[in-house]
Design a protein around this motif. Structure first.
Motif, PDB file in Angstrom:
ATOM      1  N   SER A 120       0.819  -1.204   0.000  1.00 44.16           N
ATOM      2  CA  SER A 120       0.000   0.000   0.000  1.00 44.16           C
ATOM      3  C   SER A 120       0.857   1.259   0.000  1.00 44.16           C
ATOM      4  N   GLY A 121       1.901   1.259   0.814  1.00 42.34           N
ATOM      5  CA  GLY A 121       2.747   2.440   0.926  1.00 42.34           C
ATOM      6  C   GLY A 121       3.493   2.764  -0.353  1.00 42.34           C
ATOM      7  N   LEU A 122       3.969   1.743  -1.051  1.00 44.93           N
ATOM      8  CA  LEU A 122       4.745   1.973  -2.262  1.00 44.93           C
ATOM      9  C   LEU A 122       3.883   2.305  -3.471  1.00 44.93           C
ATOM     10  N   THR A 123       2.682   1.742  -3.529  1.00 47.64           N
ATOM     11  CA  THR A 123       1.836   1.954  -4.702  1.00 47.64           C
ATOM     12  C   THR A 123       0.787   3.027  -4.506  1.00 47.64           C
ATOM     13  N   ARG A 124       0.504   3.396  -3.262  1.00 49.31           N
ATOM     14  CA  ARG A 124      -0.586   4.308  -2.914  1.00 49.31           C
ATOM     15  C   ARG A 124      -1.935   3.759  -3.364  1.00 49.31           C
ATOM     16  N   LEU A 125      -2.044   2.426  -3.344  1.00 50.40           N
ATOM     17  CA  LEU A 125      -3.280   1.733  -3.651  1.00 50.40           C
ATOM     18  C   LEU A 125      -3.615   0.832  -2.470  1.00 50.40           C
ATOM     19  N   ALA A 126      -4.528  -0.108  -2.635  1.00 47.34           N
ATOM     20  CA  ALA A 126      -4.866  -1.048  -1.565  1.00 47.34           C
ATOM     21  C   ALA A 126      -3.998  -2.303  -1.712  1.00 47.34           C
ATOM     22  N   ASN A 246      -6.922   4.784   0.140  1.00 45.27           N
ATOM     23  CA  ASN A 246      -6.196   5.358  -0.998  1.00 45.27           C
ATOM     24  C   ASN A 246      -7.068   5.407  -2.244  1.00 45.27           C
ATOM     25  N   LEU A 247      -8.013   4.473  -2.352  1.00 41.78           N
ATOM     26  CA  LEU A 247      -8.855   4.400  -3.545  1.00 41.78           C
ATOM     27  C   LEU A 247      -9.787   5.601  -3.654  1.00 41.78           C
ATOM     28  N   MET A 248     -10.020   6.287  -2.538  1.00 39.77           N
ATOM     29  CA  MET A 248     -10.901   7.449  -2.563  1.00 39.77           C
ATOM     30  C   MET A 248     -10.283   8.608  -3.330  1.00 39.77           C
ATOM     31  N   ARG A 260     -18.937   2.248  -1.493  1.00 37.16           N
ATOM     32  CA  ARG A 260     -19.673   1.369  -0.596  1.00 37.16           C
ATOM     33  C   ARG A 260     -19.528  -0.086  -1.052  1.00 37.16           C
ATOM     34  N   GLY A 261     -19.668  -0.316  -2.358  1.00 36.36           N
ATOM     35  CA  GLY A 261     -19.529  -1.672  -2.879  1.00 36.36           C
ATOM     36  C   GLY A 261     -18.142  -2.236  -2.663  1.00 36.36           C
ATOM     37  N   LEU A 262     -17.118  -1.417  -2.912  1.00 31.47           N
ATOM     38  CA  LEU A 262     -15.746  -1.884  -2.728  1.00 31.47           C
ATOM     39  C   LEU A 262     -15.455  -2.188  -1.269  1.00 31.47           C
ATOM     40  N   PHE A 263     -15.868  -1.285  -0.363  1.00 30.38           N
ATOM     41  CA  PHE A 263     -15.579  -1.495   1.053  1.00 30.38           C
ATOM     42  C   PHE A 263     -16.349  -2.693   1.601  1.00 30.38           C
ATOM     43  N   ALA A 265     -16.996  -5.325  -0.176  1.00 32.86           N
ATOM     44  CA  ALA A 265     -16.234  -6.472  -0.692  1.00 32.86           C
ATOM     45  C   ALA A 265     -14.999  -6.723   0.161  1.00 32.86           C
ATOM     46  N   PHE A 266     -14.333  -5.650   0.600  1.00 30.89           N
ATOM     47  CA  PHE A 266     -13.173  -5.820   1.480  1.00 30.89           C
ATOM     48  C   PHE A 266     -13.589  -6.451   2.805  1.00 30.89           C
ATOM     49  N   THR A 267     -14.760  -6.052   3.301  1.00 27.17           N
ATOM     50  CA  THR A 267     -15.211  -6.548   4.603  1.00 27.17           C
ATOM     51  C   THR A 267     -15.683  -7.998   4.523  1.00 27.17           C
ATOM     52  N   GLN A 268     -16.484  -8.313   3.512  1.00 23.33           N
ATOM     53  CA  GLN A 268     -17.035  -9.659   3.401  1.00 23.33           C
ATOM     54  C   GLN A 268     -15.992 -10.672   2.955  1.00 23.33           C
ATOM     55  N   LYS A 269     -15.000 -10.227   2.183  1.00 26.62           N
ATOM     56  CA  LYS A 269     -13.829 -11.009   1.798  1.00 26.62           C
ATOM     57  C   LYS A 269     -14.085 -12.103   0.777  1.00 26.62           C
ATOM     58  N   ARG A 270     -15.298 -12.652   0.717  1.00 29.02           N
ATOM     59  CA  ARG A 270     -15.522 -13.848  -0.088  1.00 29.02           C
ATOM     60  C   ARG A 270     -15.133 -13.649  -1.545  1.00 29.02           C
ATOM     61  N   ASP A 271     -15.607 -12.544  -2.172  1.00 32.82           N
ATOM     62  CA  ASP A 271     -15.351 -12.340  -3.595  1.00 32.82           C
ATOM     63  C   ASP A 271     -13.866 -12.137  -3.871  1.00 32.82           C
TER      64      ASP A 271
END
Length: 350
Positions: A120-126, A246-248, A260-263, A265-271
Motif C-alpha cells: 500500500s505504501g509503495l503503490t498508494r493503492l490497496a 487510498n482508492l478514494m 460502498r460496494g468496494l468497502f 467487498a473488502f469486509t465480506q472477503k468472499r469475492d
C-alpha cells in the motif's frame, strides 16, 4: 486494421494515449495525442487511427468530442503487448524492505501485516496479502479452562507438537466439569482427525433437531463450534488489507455507491478471496483488469497479484487493488518483489 494486427503507428498511439490517461485520468484528444506522440502526422490522421481503435474495442469516447479513454480490452493489450516494466533496485526499496527482511523475531502475522502495508505504501493503492495456507492439520488433543466474563481458554494440540491457545466467548458461563465433558467428547470422537472434518461434523450435528439434543451435545456444539471457527483452527482464514482509503483519491472510484460496494467487498472477503485463490497456481504475476475479475463490484478496478512461497510450497498471494488506470509499470515489480521478500522472510521462520 484487424483486431490481431495493429500496425506500429496504431500501437504507438495507443501506448501514448493509455500512458497519458493513467497520468491524469482525463480523456485524451487527438491534438494532445498528436503533440505527445512525437509522430509526424496530423490530428486528422490520429483521429482516423483512434476511430479504428474504437471500432476494434480498444478505446471509447465517454462524451461527444471529449477525447477517448482506454477500455478494459485496451488496457489488456497495453499490459500484454506495449508495457515496459520498470526495474526495481534494492536500494529503491531499502528503507521499506527492512520491515520484511530484517526483523528475525517477527511472527508470521506481523510479516503479513508488514507486506500489505509495504504494498500500500509503495503503490498508494490497496495492498492485500492472503494468510498462509496450512497443510493438513490434525487434532491430537483439546483442553478447556473457564475464564471470567463468559470466556473459555481452549488449548489445542495439533499435528505432532504444535500447541495453540485460543480464547472464545460463549453464550453462558461453563463450569470446569462441563468443559471437561466437552473436551472428553471431542477427544474421544475426533482425536487424530483432520480439523476441517471436525468442523464439518459439528456443523452437521448443529443442523439436527435442537430439541433432541442433550445438554452435553448442546455444549459441544457451542464451545467446539466456536473453537474450530471458519477454517477448523479458530483462525479467521482470509487476507489482510491495507490502504483501502487510498482508492478514494481516484475520481472514477470516489462516488459513494462505488466506494460502498468496494468497502463491503473488502469486509465480506468472499469475492476477493475467490479471485485471489485463482492466483495460487499462477506462475508469477497475474493481472485481472475490470470485468475480467467476474465480479461487477470490481468493474473499473484492476488486481495485480503474485503467489508467495516458503520451502518450495505456495502459501498465499500478495496483490494490489486499484483503478484500471494504475501505473502498471511500477505496480508489477513492486508486487513481484514483495512476494519474493515475504517468501524469503517466512523461509527464515521455518
Amino acid at each position: 486494421m484487424t483486431d490481431g494486427d495493429l500496425n506500429e503507428r496504431a500501437r504507438h498511439l495507443l501506448r501514448v494515449m493509455v500512458q497519458r490517461h493513467i497520468r491524469d485520468g482525463q480523456p485524451v484528444g487527438s491534438r494532445t495525442l498528436t503533440r505527445e506522440s512525437g509522430l509526424d502526422v496530423s490530428p486528422a490522421t490520429v483521429r482516423n487511427v483512434m476511430s479504428d481503435l474504437e471500432e476494434l474495442g480498444y478505446v471509447r469516447a465517454p462524451h461527444t468530442s471529449a477525447g477517448r479513454v482506454p477500455t478494459d480490452k485496451g488496457y489488456r493489450f497495453f499490459v500484454d503487448s506495449l508495457l515496459t516494466v520498470q526495474s526495481l533496485s534494492h536500494e529503491h526499496l531499502k528503507d521499506r524492505i527492512i520491515r520484511l527482511d530484517a526483523d528475525e523475531d517477527a511472527g508470521s502475522d506481523a510479516l503479513i501485516d508488514s507486506a500489505s502495508n509495504l504494498l500500500s505504501g509503495l503503490t498508494r493503492l490497496a495492498g492485500v496479502v492472503t494468510l498462509p495456507r496450512r497443510s493438513a492439520v490434525s487434532l491430537r488433543h483439546v483442553e478447556f479452562l473457564p475464564l471470567t466474563d463468559r470466556r473459555v481458554l481452549a488449548i489445542l494440540v495439533l499435528n505432532e507438537h504444535e500447541v495453540q491457545n485460543r480464547i472464545v466467548h460463549t453464550d453462558r458461563d461453563y463450569s470446569p466439569e462441563e468443559l471437561q465433558m466437552v473436551a472428553n467428547f471431542l477427544n474421544q470422537e475426533f482425536a487424530g482427525r483432520e480439523v476441517n472434518s471436525v468442523r464439518s461434523a459439528l456443523l452437521e450435528r448443529m443442523q439436527t433437531d435442537r430439541e433432541r439434543m442433550n445438554a452435553l451435545m448442546a455444549s459441544v456444539i457451542e464451545v467446539g463450534g466456536k473453537v474450530f471457527g471458519e477454517d477448523g483452527t479458530g483462525r479467521d482464514e482470509g487476507y489482510v488489507v491495507a490502504g483501502q482509503t487510498n482508492l478514494m483519491e481516484f475520481d472514477e472510484l470516489s462516488n459513494v455507491e462505488k466506494l460502498r460496494g468496494l468497502f463491503e467487498a473488502f469486509t465480506q472477503k468472499r469475492d476477493i478471496l475467490h479471485i485471489l485463490d485463482q492466483c495460487l497456481a499462477a506462475d508469477g504475476i497475474q493481472i485481472f483488469i475490470g470485468e475480467e475479475s467476474g465480479y461487477h463490484v470490481f468493474d473499473g478496478c484492476s488486481l495485480v497479484t503474485s503467489p508467495y512461497s516458503a520451502e518450495g510450497e505456495v502459501l498465499g498471494v500478495v496483490g494490489v487493488i486499484g483503478p484500471t488506470r494504475m501505473e502498471y509499470d511500477r505496480v508489477i515489480p513492486i508486487v513481484d518483489m514483495t512476494a519474493r521478500l515475504l517468501g524469503a522472510a517466512l523461509n527464515k521462520k521455518h
